[in-house]
Design a protein around this motif. Structure first.
Motif, short mmCIF file in Angstrom:
data_model
loop_
_atom_site.label_atom_id
_atom_site.label_comp_id
_atom_site.label_asym_id
_atom_site.label_seq_id
_atom_site.Cartn_x
_atom_site.Cartn_y
_atom_site.Cartn_z
N HIS A 181 -1.55 3.25 -2.48
CA HIS A 181 -2.94 2.55 -2.82
C HIS A 181 -4.04 3.66 -1.69
O HIS A 181 -4.10 4.47 -0.87
N CYS A 187 -3.49 -4.59 2.34
CA CYS A 187 -4.06 -4.48 3.29
C CYS A 187 -5.60 -5.40 3.13
O CYS A 187 -6.60 -4.93 4.08
N TRP A 226 -4.48 -5.68 -2.45
CA TRP A 226 -3.74 -4.89 -2.04
C TRP A 226 -3.01 -5.37 -0.71
O TRP A 226 -3.85 -5.67 0.08
N CYS A 240 -5.87 4.46 2.25
CA CYS A 240 -5.26 4.15 2.87
C CYS A 240 -4.95 4.16 3.70
O CYS A 240 -4.07 4.63 3.87
N CYS A 270 0.76 -0.94 0.08
CA CYS A 270 -0.07 0.09 0.32
C CYS A 270 0.94 1.36 -0.28
O CYS A 270 0.45 2.39 -0.13
ZN LIG Z 1 -4.06 -0.43 1.56
#
Ligand SMILES: [Zn+2]
Length: 139
Positions: free
Chosen positions: A58, A105, A103, A61, A53
């Motif tokens: 990202h 996350c 991603w 995020c 990320c």
């Molecule tokens: Zn992320």
């Protein structure tokens, strides 16, 4: 070790392990494809990129660069990575490949499993079916 941190948990390994356990066959880091996709399914003409990320910026995020990160050096690096990613996806799409970006996350097991199955289609393993219906029920 419950929290996901980019450097030590290696998001790509988590995804590969999951795919392997689900019975998918794949190749890694195929250099003759735009952007050298992390995980390649030649038969299905699909690729998966697993992005950290922070490094790939990202949007929105909590692991990505915070607004307080004023360091131009990192900003330029991240923006360059975003541009490269976008160009690679465009080129792949033009050549008829389907791309999925995972991603770091998003590595929560059940949700990711469902995404992978719906992107790739079912694998050869029969066990998949029950897993799939279970996971969908929980959404
Ligand atoms: Zn992320």
């Amino acid at each position: 070790m419950s929290r996901i941190r980019s450097r030590d948990t290696k998001p790509e390994l988590i995804v590969r392990k999951m795919l392997h356990g689900m019975g998918y066959g794949y190749r890694l880091h195929v250099r003759d494809l735009p952007g050298t996709p992390d995980i390649v399914f030649r038969g299905r003409k699909k690729v998966i990129f697993v992005h950290g990320c922070f490094w790939h910026g990202h949007e929105g995020c909590r692991f990505a660069a915070k607004p307080s990160t004023r360091d131009q050096f990192w900003r330029h690096k991240i923006e360059a990575a975003q541009r490269r990613d976008a160009l690679a996806c465009e080129a792949l799409t033009r050549d008829g490949w389907k791309t999925l970006i995972v991603w770091e996350c998003e590595l929560s097991q059940d949700a990711l499993r469902v995404r992978l199955i719906s992107f790739l289609g079912t694998s050869s393993r029969e066990a998949e079916r029950s897993l799939q219906s279970d996971a969908y029920e929980r959404l």
